[in-house]
Design an enzyme around this catalytic site. Structure first.
Site, mmCIF file in Angstrom:
data_model
loop_
_atom_site.group_PDB
_atom_site.id
_atom_site.type_symbol
_atom_site.label_atom_id
_atom_site.label_comp_id
_atom_site.label_asym_id
_atom_site.label_seq_id
_atom_site.Cartn_x
_atom_site.Cartn_y
_atom_site.Cartn_z
ATOM 1 N N GLY A 273 -89.335 42.548 22.308
ATOM 2 C CA GLY A 273 -90.648 43.420 23.062
ATOM 3 C C GLY A 273 -91.330 42.760 23.512
ATOM 4 C CB THR A 274 -93.553 39.537 22.695
ATOM 5 O OG1 THR A 274 -92.709 40.391 21.039
ATOM 6 C CG2 THR A 274 -94.013 38.693 22.871
ATOM 7 C CG ASN B 48 -96.375 47.826 15.455
ATOM 8 O OD1 ASN B 48 -97.932 48.283 16.117
ATOM 9 N ND2 ASN B 48 -96.706 46.921 14.495
ATOM 10 C CD GLN C 46 -92.071 50.450 15.724
ATOM 11 O OE1 GLN C 46 -91.078 50.630 14.893
ATOM 12 N NE2 GLN C 46 -91.839 49.056 15.373
ATOM 13 C CG HIS D 143 -85.947 43.516 15.689
ATOM 14 N ND1 HIS D 143 -86.475 43.533 15.508
ATOM 15 C CD2 HIS D 143 -86.005 43.060 17.015
ATOM 16 C CE1 HIS D 143 -87.445 43.259 15.627
ATOM 17 N NE2 HIS D 143 -87.570 43.507 16.968
ATOM 18 C CB THR E 62 -77.025 31.425 29.802
ATOM 19 O OG1 THR E 62 -76.604 30.017 30.446
ATOM 20 C CG2 THR E 62 -75.779 31.540 29.066
ATOM 21 C CB CYS F 255 -98.459 40.788 5.143
ATOM 22 S SG CYS F 255 -98.365 41.021 3.781
#
Length: 375
Positions: A71-72, A152, A180, A202, A238, A328
């Site tokens: 996503g980034t 998120n 999300q 993920h 690749t 965190c």
């Protein structure tokens, strides 16, 4: 000690069927998709089958789907392209976006390539779309609007269709971070006039390190990464073949199970919310829990005390995985830009629980019990 995992907004466990689909491309089907011999051709076919599957599930054209590392990268590619290639000299976003958007748009503002404005937020942190409409009415150059579909940290859900319609009315480019929500909501890109959306597998029981960028066929952009002709000249390097295969299979499974799992997960979240509210004095919910909210996320906040200050570390010692949001360190919250935007100046501790199809009512009861005892 059995661990209880309630941090699925960070990452989800791999679905066994996804692992099964990936295994051949981790073993005997190891060819480079750019090679012309049979090993290469079979992996090229796997990548293109995955692209067609993802496009079908999102109601897009295969030519609009580009695989990335996550996503980034996808959000950065969209933001760079909007400013560099599509002529956007003005960006409108919100103060509670993911850092991939905040830091990218902030960088371009600092370099003087664009101005950056923030939409207003409602009482519960929802983006004020009337504010967006008013901002776009002010003629100030071509505009990129970058807003996330679901936050998120607190789970607030944007009305993406309405936001897209507002952008379309004013001729703005619209980038929506859907990391999300892809795999958790049905998304029909034929019906939503959005220029870019993003995803990471993920978040829906696929592998890490693979994502997707949707680029509407109405726009033409240049690559962020140079060096090869992969992904139809948009992303050099690749291809992550087994990751791409896993992405497509995870999305197929997630959307096929969506009707059942969304009800199951929402019931778990609501059950935990009710039980925590009953048993823990001073507890508050962050975001719009009872309104437009992502059903996989429950964010709570507690008054800061000696007991709550190290609550995440103490939960971890009990085998319970949760988070403080996006920032965190060593089990103690170091401050979330999202929580600070919602509750400026308040000295409270935030905990985010996020759920998946693998969580159970028994785990909810155990977490409620342990948290109550710790506090």
């Amino acid at each position: 000690m059995n661990r209880i995992y309630f941090d699925n907004a960070a990452t989800t466990p791999l679905d066994p069927e996804v692992v099964e689909a990936m295994m051949p491309y981790l073993t005997e089907r190891f060819g480079n998709p750019s090679s012309i011999y049979s090993y290469g051709r079979e992996t090229r076919m796997a990548v293109e089958r995955a692209r067609k599957s993802v496009a079908l599930l999102l109601h897009a054209n295969p030519g609009e789907i580009f695989f990335t590392s996550g996503g980034t990268e996808s959000s950065n590619t969209a933001i760079v392209a909007a400013i560099r290639d599509l002529g956007c000299s003005r960006v409108i976003s919100s103060p509670i976006e993911h850092h991939a958007t905040l830091h990218a748009t902030g960088f371009f503002r600092e370099t003087g390539l664009c101005s950056l404005e923030q939409v207003s937020l409602g009482e519960n942190g929802q983006v004020d779309l009337d504010s967006l409409d008013r901002m776009l009415q002010r003629a100030a150059g071509k505009t990129l609007v970058s807003l996330m579909h679901a936050n998120n940290e607190i789970g607030n859900l944007l009305d993406m269709e309405q936001a897209a319609a507002i952008c379309q009315k004013h001729g703005a480019i619209f980038h929506c971070d859907t990391v999300q929500t892809v795999g958790h909501y049905p998304i029909d890109l034929k019906k939503i006039p959005v220029h870019f959306i993003t995803a990471a597998s993920h978040k829906f029981h696929g592998p890490k390190g693979v994502g997707m960028l949707y680029v509407n066929e109405s726009v033409r952009i240049r690559p962020l990464i140079h060096g090869g002709s992969q992904e139809r000249n948009l992303r050099a390097g690749t291809e992550n073949v087994y990751g791409i295969v896993g992405f497509a299979r995870a999305l197929e499974i997630s959307l096929a199970e969506l009707e059942k799992t969304s009800v199951q997960i929402r019931e778990l979240r609501d059950d935990m919310a009710g039980k925590l509210l009953e048993r823990i004095p001073g507890l508050q919910f962050n975001g719009d829990l009872r309104g437009r909210s992502l059903y996989t996320v429950l964010s709570i906040s507690l008054p800061r005390t000696e007991r709550t200050e190290m609550i995440l570390m103490n939960l971890d010692m009990k085998g319970i995985c949760a988070s403080g949001g996006s920032a965190c360190t060593s089990g103690a919250s170091t401050g979330s830009h999202v929580i600070n935007a919602l509750h400026p100046g308040e000295d409270r501790v935030a905990i985010r629980f996020s759920f998946s199809k693998y969580n159970t009512p028994q785990e909810v009861d155990e977490v409620v019990r342990q948290l109550s005892e710790l506090i």
